[in-house]
Write an enzyme that holds these catalytic residues in place. Structure first.
Site, mmCIF file in Angstrom:
data_model
loop_
_atom_site.group_PDB
_atom_site.id
_atom_site.type_symbol
_atom_site.label_atom_id
_atom_site.label_comp_id
_atom_site.label_asym_id
_atom_site.label_seq_id
_atom_site.Cartn_x
_atom_site.Cartn_y
_atom_site.Cartn_z
ATOM 1 N NE ARG A 271 -2.261 -1.556 3.408
ATOM 2 C CZ ARG A 271 -2.526 -2.824 3.746
ATOM 3 N NH1 ARG A 271 -3.490 -3.467 3.138
ATOM 4 N NH2 ARG A 271 -1.850 -3.431 4.688
ATOM 5 C CG ASP B 279 6.357 -6.675 -2.872
ATOM 6 O OD1 ASP B 279 6.073 -7.882 -2.706
ATOM 7 O OD2 ASP B 279 5.855 -5.760 -2.210
ATOM 8 C CD GLU C 28 10.446 3.635 16.514
ATOM 9 O OE1 GLU C 28 9.271 3.857 16.861
ATOM 10 O OE2 GLU C 28 10.774 3.446 15.343
ATOM 11 C CB ALA D 113 9.147 6.106 6.358
ATOM 12 C CG HIS E 94 7.453 5.695 14.332
ATOM 13 N ND1 HIS E 94 7.700 4.416 14.742
ATOM 14 C CD2 HIS E 94 6.499 5.565 13.370
ATOM 15 C CE1 HIS E 94 6.943 3.560 14.065
ATOM 16 N NE2 HIS E 94 6.200 4.248 13.223
ATOM 17 C CB ILE E 95 6.212 12.088 12.540
ATOM 18 C CG1 ILE E 95 7.323 12.387 11.516
ATOM 19 C CG2 ILE E 95 6.610 12.541 13.940
ATOM 20 C CD1 ILE E 95 7.586 13.874 11.305
ATOM 21 C CG ASP F 252 9.054 8.175 10.466
ATOM 22 O OD1 ASP F 252 9.085 9.093 11.317
ATOM 23 O OD2 ASP F 252 8.022 7.520 10.225
ATOM 24 C CB ALA G 284 0.870 6.931 10.835
HETATM 25 P P1 NAD Z 1 1.712 -3.724 2.933
HETATM 26 O O1 NAD Z 1 1.475 -5.007 3.613
HETATM 27 O O2 NAD Z 1 0.634 -3.129 2.103
HETATM 28 O O3 NAD Z 1 3.017 -3.832 2.029
HETATM 29 C C1 NAD Z 1 4.180 -4.475 2.426
HETATM 30 C C2 NAD Z 1 4.812 -5.068 1.175
HETATM 31 O O4 NAD Z 1 6.078 -5.598 1.519
HETATM 32 C C3 NAD Z 1 3.997 -6.221 0.591
HETATM 33 O O5 NAD Z 1 3.659 -5.966 -0.767
HETATM 34 C C4 NAD Z 1 4.927 -7.412 0.728
HETATM 35 O O6 NAD Z 1 4.819 -8.325 -0.363
HETATM 36 C C5 NAD Z 1 6.284 -6.753 0.735
HETATM 37 N N1 NAD Z 1 7.308 -7.598 1.306
HETATM 38 C C6 NAD Z 1 7.214 -8.483 2.336
HETATM 39 N N2 NAD Z 1 8.404 -9.078 2.547
HETATM 40 C C7 NAD Z 1 9.265 -8.561 1.637
HETATM 41 C C8 NAD Z 1 10.633 -8.779 1.353
HETATM 42 N N3 NAD Z 1 11.346 -9.650 2.059
HETATM 43 N N4 NAD Z 1 11.181 -8.069 0.357
HETATM 44 C C9 NAD Z 1 10.464 -7.186 -0.377
HETATM 45 N N5 NAD Z 1 9.146 -6.943 -0.163
HETATM 46 C C10 NAD Z 1 8.572 -7.622 0.835
HETATM 47 O O7 NAD Z 1 2.152 -2.715 4.089
HETATM 48 P P2 NAD Z 1 2.163 -1.134 4.026
HETATM 49 O O8 NAD Z 1 0.867 -0.620 4.580
HETATM 50 O O9 NAD Z 1 2.614 -0.671 2.701
HETATM 51 O O10 NAD Z 1 3.278 -0.828 5.125
HETATM 52 C C11 NAD Z 1 4.656 -1.024 4.847
HETATM 53 C C12 NAD Z 1 5.463 -0.797 6.101
HETATM 54 O O11 NAD Z 1 5.296 0.524 6.582
HETATM 55 C C13 NAD Z 1 5.072 -1.702 7.275
HETATM 56 O O12 NAD Z 1 6.246 -2.144 7.909
HETATM 57 C C14 NAD Z 1 4.384 -0.795 8.212
HETATM 58 O O13 NAD Z 1 4.536 -1.240 9.532
HETATM 59 C C15 NAD Z 1 5.157 0.492 7.980
HETATM 60 N N6 NAD Z 1 4.429 1.660 8.453
HETATM 61 C C16 NAD Z 1 5.166 2.689 8.956
HETATM 62 C C17 NAD Z 1 4.522 3.816 9.444
HETATM 63 C C18 NAD Z 1 5.311 4.973 9.986
HETATM 64 O O14 NAD Z 1 4.764 5.681 10.814
HETATM 65 N N7 NAD Z 1 6.507 5.211 9.557
HETATM 66 C C19 NAD Z 1 3.138 3.893 9.412
HETATM 67 C C20 NAD Z 1 2.428 2.841 8.860
HETATM 68 C C21 NAD Z 1 3.091 1.729 8.393
#
Ligand code: NAD
Length: 525
Positions: free
Chosen positions: A149, A169, A259, A228, A278-279, A254, A281
């Protein structure tokens, strides 16, 4: 009316959606024992991350059908305990994608133009224009590790800034990548070709220290790194070494392996490193959409529909959602209908997914059919979440296949039921967004499977329809629609009446006493 308990602050927009779905109590004061004492009165529980929804808490929620988490991670919820009780756990994983993607783009520009360093320099009284000559992102190559996403939202924005975008991916399809203008490549190729790499993967065993000293060494000399996603995906000591050696020209973080980041962390003092707490979201919009998204999931689960983001039910890809959603209702209603019509013991069910249904992942529809088949005769509440477990316990056999052709329909869901003696055939489709049954027990019909229904199996003859109508009218049961399917004139027929109120067992028994009526069955959907 369903009762919904909200134990943490969620956006007013979310509360408004919940209030449409039931009676909402916002109780921000509950400790563990108070939560356990009160949860038995509620059908839904909505939390953020502070409420610990343990096995013990879940056991106290005897009426609970859904737990909503306004946010992404569900570490505070015992999902296995919820699954065993058929409780759907919904979250709001898409709510913060744009926020994190926009922060990523912000960090990219901050790296390209040394914004934090330029700001600090000016604040310290200097005017160093020539020191801060940056680079343009246009024409540069961005490498995304993880194209889910958030990665996809970053890709769309980077493409708009005329960057070339690569992604690694293992799960994403070539079609999906092409759709958003991204070239899918192997990890080593991405490391070698990217000017900037940005991580968007979850923290798993496979992604822990994914960017370690080996992989950092495979990056272009003088490239940049953004993280991030989650702390732990980048080896922080290796990153500092790569920045010191000039292997990397800069990095922006981020998220951190520990943390809050300790104030003496060397990460805070490196001149080539931009850090934010870690901002990703943390936007007003993401808070609002987390509240609304989880509320929509809770409302869907309470109304018996399949929520879009269920943690313990199969994930529906966004591009398949539009096609699948009406078939989920169709599948559940077909299952409920069949379970009420069958009187012989069933040996097996065979599902056929035809036409547009054959193009998508049909697992959610299969679960919806199972839920419908099992619901009427189960002492525990059946949901798509525990339907496979219950089916296994009861030895319900269900096979499935796909077929590209769907006669004159866009899609057809066909359920063949094998009983000890007979095979029964049911087909359904979606017309103008609504489920329709177009074949029932082999007879061609066309009705919307909802509300109370009356099925009569009879021999076709003049006066049959009028007789049934008169008997129902005499019992004050109003008929809202009538559909007749027959094999030939004056031959075996099926009549389906949609009713405003159910026909009582006494009326059904009275109808069955009429000559030429084989069976009269009341069904409630
Ligand atoms: P998502 O599940 O939609 O996407 C993650 C993608 O990573 C998937 O398409 C998956 O196939 C891929 N993936 C898994 N293992 C992999 C690997 N070994 N190599 C390459 N790709 C791989 O998740 P998302 O909503 O896009 O979130 C992504 C990350 O962002 C998560 O770790 C989430 O925790 C983090 N996140 C961070 C914040 C923030 O505040 N910085 C906020 C929300 C989410």
């Amino acid at each position: 009316m369903d009762r919904i308990l909200v134990t943490e602050k969620i956006a007013d927009e979310g509360l408004a959606v919940l209030r449409q779905a039931g009676a909402v109590d916002v109780r921000l004061d509950l400790d563990k024992s108070a939560l356990i004492a009160t949860l038995g009165d509620y059908d839904a529980l909505v939390v953020r991350s502070a409420t610990k929804v343990t096995t013990e808490v879940i056991a106290a929620g005897s009426r609970l059908r859904v737990i909503g988490r306004a946010g992404t991670g569900v570490d505070n919820i015992d999902v296995d305990a919820a699954t065993a009780r058929g409780i759907i756990v919904v979250n709001a994983p898409a709510s913060n994608s744009v926020a994190v993607a926009e922060l990523t783009i912000g960090l990219l520009i901050a790296l390209a133009r040394s914004l934090p360093q330029a700001h600090a320099s000016l604040q310290s009284g200097k005017w160093e224009r020539s020191k801060f000559v940056g680079w343009e992102v246009r024409g540069k190559t961005l490498g995304l590790i993880g194209l889910g996403r958030i990665g996809s939202e970053v890709a769309v924005r980077a493409r708009a800034m005329e960057m070339a975008v690569l992604a690694y991916d293992p799960v994403v399809s070539l079609d999906r990548a092409e759709q958003i203008g991204v070239e899918l490549v192997a990890l080593d190729e991405l490391l070698a070709r990217s000017d900037v790499i940005s991580l968007h993967v979850p923290l798993l065993e496979a992604t822990r220290n994914l960017l370690d000293s080996d992989n950092l060494a495979k990056m272009k000399r003088g490239a940049y790194l953004i993280n991030a996603s989650r702390g732990g995906t980048v080896d922080e000591s290796a990153l500092l070494a790569a920045l010191d050696s000039g292997q990397l020209a800069g990095a922006a973080l981020d998220v951190f392996s520990s943390e809050p980041l300790p104030s003496d962390s060397p990460l805070l003092r490196h001149p080539k490193l931009i850090t934010v707490p870690h901002i990703g979201a943390s936007t007003a919009e993401a808070q609002i959409s987390a509240g609304s998204e989880v509320a929509e999931g809770v409302a869907a689960a309470l109304s018996g529909a399949t929520p879009r983001y269920a943690v313990n039910a199969p994930f529906v890809a966004p591009e398949a959602w539009g096609v699948l959603q009406p078939y989920l209702t169709l599948g559940r209603q077909m299952g409920r209908l069949i379970s009420q019509l069958m009187s012989d013991p069933v040996r097996s069910y065979d599902l056929e997914f035809r036409g547009e249904l054959a193009q998508v992942d049909t697992q959610p529809v299969k679960l919806a059919v199972l839920e419908g088949l099992l619901a009427a005769n189960s002492p525990v509440r059946v949901t798509p979440v525990n339907a496979p477990l219950i089916a296994r316990e009861r030895g319900v056999r269900l096979t499935e296949r796909t077929h590209p052709d769907a006669e004159s329909y866009a899609g057809l869901l066909v359920v063949r039921v094998q009983t000890a003696e007979h095979e029964h055939l049911f087909s359904g489709t979606v017309l103008r967004g609504e489920p329709h049954i177009v074949q029932a027990d082999g007879y061609f019909v066309d009705f919307i499977p909802q509300g109370p229904l009356l099925f009569t199996y009879h021999r076709d003859r003049p006066g049959m329809i009028g007789m049934v109508g008169t008997l129902l009218g005499g019992a004050d049961v109003n008929i809202s629609g009538m559909y007749v399917g027959r094999l030939a004139p004056r031959a075996q027929s099926l009549m389906v009446l949609t009713l405003d109120e159910p026909a009582s067992p006494a009326v059904l028994a009275r109808i069955e006493t009429e000559e030429d009526i084989e069976r009269a069955i009341g069904v409630v959907l």
